[in-house]
Design a protein around this motif. Sequence first.
Motif, PDB file in Angstrom:
ATOM      1  N   GLY A 168      42.079  42.649  50.402  1.00 44.32           N
ATOM      2  CA  GLY A 168      40.815  42.391  49.734  1.00 44.32           C
ATOM      3  C   GLY A 168      40.868  41.123  48.912  1.00 44.32           C
ATOM      4  O   GLY A 168      41.791  40.315  49.019  1.00 44.32           O
ATOM      5  N   ASN A 169      39.863  40.973  48.050  1.00 40.64           N
ATOM      6  CA  ASN A 169      39.754  39.778  47.219  1.00 40.64           C
ATOM      7  C   ASN A 169      40.401  40.004  45.855  1.00 40.64           C
ATOM      8  O   ASN A 169      41.269  40.865  45.700  1.00 40.64           O
ATOM      9  N   SER A 170      39.965  39.247  44.863  1.00 43.80           N
ATOM     10  CA  SER A 170      40.558  39.362  43.526  1.00 43.80           C
ATOM     11  C   SER A 170      40.361  40.745  42.919  1.00 43.80           C
ATOM     12  O   SER A 170      41.177  41.211  42.126  1.00 43.80           O
ATOM     13  N   ARG A 171      39.272  41.426  43.311  1.00 44.46           N
ATOM     14  CA  ARG A 171      39.030  42.767  42.760  1.00 44.46           C
ATOM     15  C   ARG A 171      40.031  43.785  43.330  1.00 44.46           C
ATOM     16  O   ARG A 171      40.405  44.727  42.651  1.00 44.46           O
ATOM     17  N   ALA A 172      40.478  43.550  44.543  1.00 43.90           N
ATOM     18  CA  ALA A 172      41.549  44.378  45.104  1.00 43.90           C
ATOM     19  C   ALA A 172      42.858  44.055  44.393  1.00 43.90           C
ATOM     20  O   ALA A 172      43.607  44.947  43.977  1.00 43.90           O
ATOM     21  N   ASN A 173      43.111  42.778  44.235  1.00 39.54           N
ATOM     22  CA  ASN A 173      44.329  42.304  43.591  1.00 39.54           C
ATOM     23  C   ASN A 173      44.461  42.820  42.158  1.00 39.54           C
ATOM     24  O   ASN A 173      45.536  43.236  41.723  1.00 39.54           O
ATOM     25  N   ARG A 174      43.345  42.839  41.439  1.00 40.17           N
ATOM     26  CA  ARG A 174      43.370  43.202  40.009  1.00 40.17           C
ATOM     27  C   ARG A 174      43.150  44.689  39.736  1.00 40.17           C
ATOM     28  O   ARG A 174      43.456  45.163  38.648  1.00 40.17           O
ATOM     29  N   HIS A 175      42.625  45.420  40.731  1.00 45.00           N
ATOM     30  CA  HIS A 175      42.168  46.783  40.441  1.00 45.00           C
ATOM     31  C   HIS A 175      43.030  47.905  40.999  1.00 45.00           C
ATOM     32  O   HIS A 175      42.855  49.050  40.602  1.00 45.00           O
ATOM     33  N   ILE A 176      43.941  47.603  41.918  1.00 45.21           N
ATOM     34  CA  ILE A 176      44.657  48.692  42.580  1.00 45.21           C
ATOM     35  C   ILE A 176      46.161  48.566  42.373  1.00 45.21           C
ATOM     36  O   ILE A 176      46.815  47.658  42.902  1.00 45.21           O
ATOM     37  N   TRP A 208      37.180  46.566  30.847  1.00 46.55           N
ATOM     38  CA  TRP A 208      36.585  45.425  31.536  1.00 46.55           C
ATOM     39  C   TRP A 208      36.990  44.071  30.975  1.00 46.55           C
ATOM     40  O   TRP A 208      37.116  43.899  29.762  1.00 46.55           O
ATOM     41  N   LYS A 209      37.154  43.115  31.899  1.00 42.75           N
ATOM     42  CA  LYS A 209      37.355  41.714  31.529  1.00 42.75           C
ATOM     43  C   LYS A 209      36.009  41.005  31.608  1.00 42.75           C
ATOM     44  O   LYS A 209      35.689  40.145  30.813  1.00 42.75           O
ATOM     45  N   ASP A 210      35.216  41.368  32.638  1.00 45.42           N
ATOM     46  CA  ASP A 210      33.848  40.905  32.800  1.00 45.42           C
ATOM     47  C   ASP A 210      33.109  41.945  33.623  1.00 45.42           C
ATOM     48  O   ASP A 210      33.626  43.056  33.819  1.00 45.42           O
ATOM     49  N   ALA A 211      31.939  41.636  34.117  1.00 45.63           N
ATOM     50  CA  ALA A 211      31.119  42.655  34.783  1.00 45.63           C
ATOM     51  C   ALA A 211      31.645  43.067  36.155  1.00 45.63           C
ATOM     52  O   ALA A 211      31.201  44.071  36.722  1.00 45.63           O
ATOM     53  N   THR A 212      32.594  42.314  36.697  1.00 44.95           N
ATOM     54  CA  THR A 212      33.110  42.650  38.030  1.00 44.95           C
ATOM     55  C   THR A 212      34.620  42.888  38.077  1.00 44.95           C
ATOM     56  O   THR A 212      35.124  43.438  39.055  1.00 44.95           O
ATOM     57  N   HIS A 213      35.338  42.494  37.022  1.00 42.70           N
ATOM     58  CA  HIS A 213      36.791  42.648  37.015  1.00 42.70           C
ATOM     59  C   HIS A 213      37.247  43.549  35.865  1.00 42.70           C
ATOM     60  O   HIS A 213      36.860  43.342  34.714  1.00 42.70           O
ATOM     61  N   MET A 214      38.070  44.514  36.208  1.00 37.67           N
ATOM     62  CA  MET A 214      38.591  45.445  35.217  1.00 37.67           C
ATOM     63  C   MET A 214      39.876  44.900  34.591  1.00 37.67           C
ATOM     64  O   MET A 214      40.592  44.098  35.195  1.00 37.67           O
ATOM     65  N   THR A 215      40.146  45.353  33.391  1.00 43.38           N
ATOM     66  CA  THR A 215      41.409  45.038  32.734  1.00 43.38           C
ATOM     67  C   THR A 215      42.497  45.968  33.273  1.00 43.38           C
ATOM     68  O   THR A 215      42.231  46.858  34.093  1.00 43.38           O
ATOM     69  N   LYS A 216      43.697  45.789  32.788  1.00 40.99           N
ATOM     70  CA  LYS A 216      44.798  46.667  33.195  1.00 40.99           C
ATOM     71  C   LYS A 216      44.476  48.113  32.851  1.00 40.99           C
ATOM     72  O   LYS A 216      44.756  49.019  33.652  1.00 40.99           O
ATOM     73  N   ASN A 217      43.861  48.349  31.680  1.00 40.80           N
ATOM     74  CA  ASN A 217      43.492  49.717  31.294  1.00 40.80           C
ATOM     75  C   ASN A 217      42.539  50.337  32.310  1.00 40.80           C
ATOM     76  O   ASN A 217      42.717  51.474  32.756  1.00 40.80           O
TER      77      ASN A 217
END
Length: 315
Positions: free
Chosen positions: A63-71, A287-296
């Motif tokens: 996936g994209n950055s949301r896959a990279n940052r979210h899973i 959240w970091k922004d409206a589309t990317h989550m933080t580590k938490n």
Amino acid sequence: MNSEITYKILKMVALILLFSYALDKVVFFSFNKMSDKVMTGQAIGKLNHFLSKKDSADFIVFGNSRANRHIDVDLFSTNGFNMGTDGVGIAYNSALISTLPIKSKQLILVHIDTKNFFDNDYDGSDITALKTKYQRNDDITKALKESGQLSVLQKFYSSINYNGNAIGIIKNFLRPSYNFHNYNGYDPIIVSEMQASMRDQVLSKADTPQECKDDHKVNKVALHYLESIAAFIDITPHKTFLFVTSPLYNDSCDIDNIKLNNIMQNLGLTYWDFSNLYKDEKNNAYWKDATHMTKNGAEAFSTYLSQQYKEKILK
């Protein structure tokens, strides 16, 4: 006299072309030798790391950055790899999925964002991020040729495939960004206290309901690549494929979600849409922004997703 001048000009042009072709090969093979040793950074390192692990890993995320940052792959497997890459779409991921071993038993999670499927401007050009493997990996070469995204020059002058990546490759060759032996591809986001107040302001605006203005016509290029993945799934019975849309802070338009879900069902694909999983739980620490989550947020989501997988797939 004119014919003699013409002959000399043609001879000079031929020599220049021959020299440029030879120089191209020298540069190309030099970068090949260097880049093959690079295992860090997104210029080529993460791709090399994936190619070295794809046959042995039992869980892989695309996936994209949301896959990279979210899973967080560690919550699913001790032998997993997150191949989420910034700025890519389904064309890029389809090409990488085609490199997977046919007979190996693996869980493959494909992160899907609805915007790719209803974005009129999406043309699949993200696949060119794999151009460094053109003529070097059979599956990727095949995908690039079929994409129609390669220029005529790329087919003759191989070193062009390193354009845009050369600096990153040299940098990570000379000084690796991290110890790749301890890296599983997951890159969680940490928000500092200073960033938190700005984040809160951004999220307060994102909480305002938005009208569904787009026409939500299916992008034919995106659909083609989704169908290509579905065709690959048909020949890999030992693999489990799971398509997922990770949470958004507030997704107030669900037309695209419904249409994508219908497409997935028609193709016989398992799709879980978690766009609004935390819609009513306004925890800004997620959240970091409206589309990317933080580590938490990512770890909370990964834990939930892992539980859903165990209950619905492994039951």
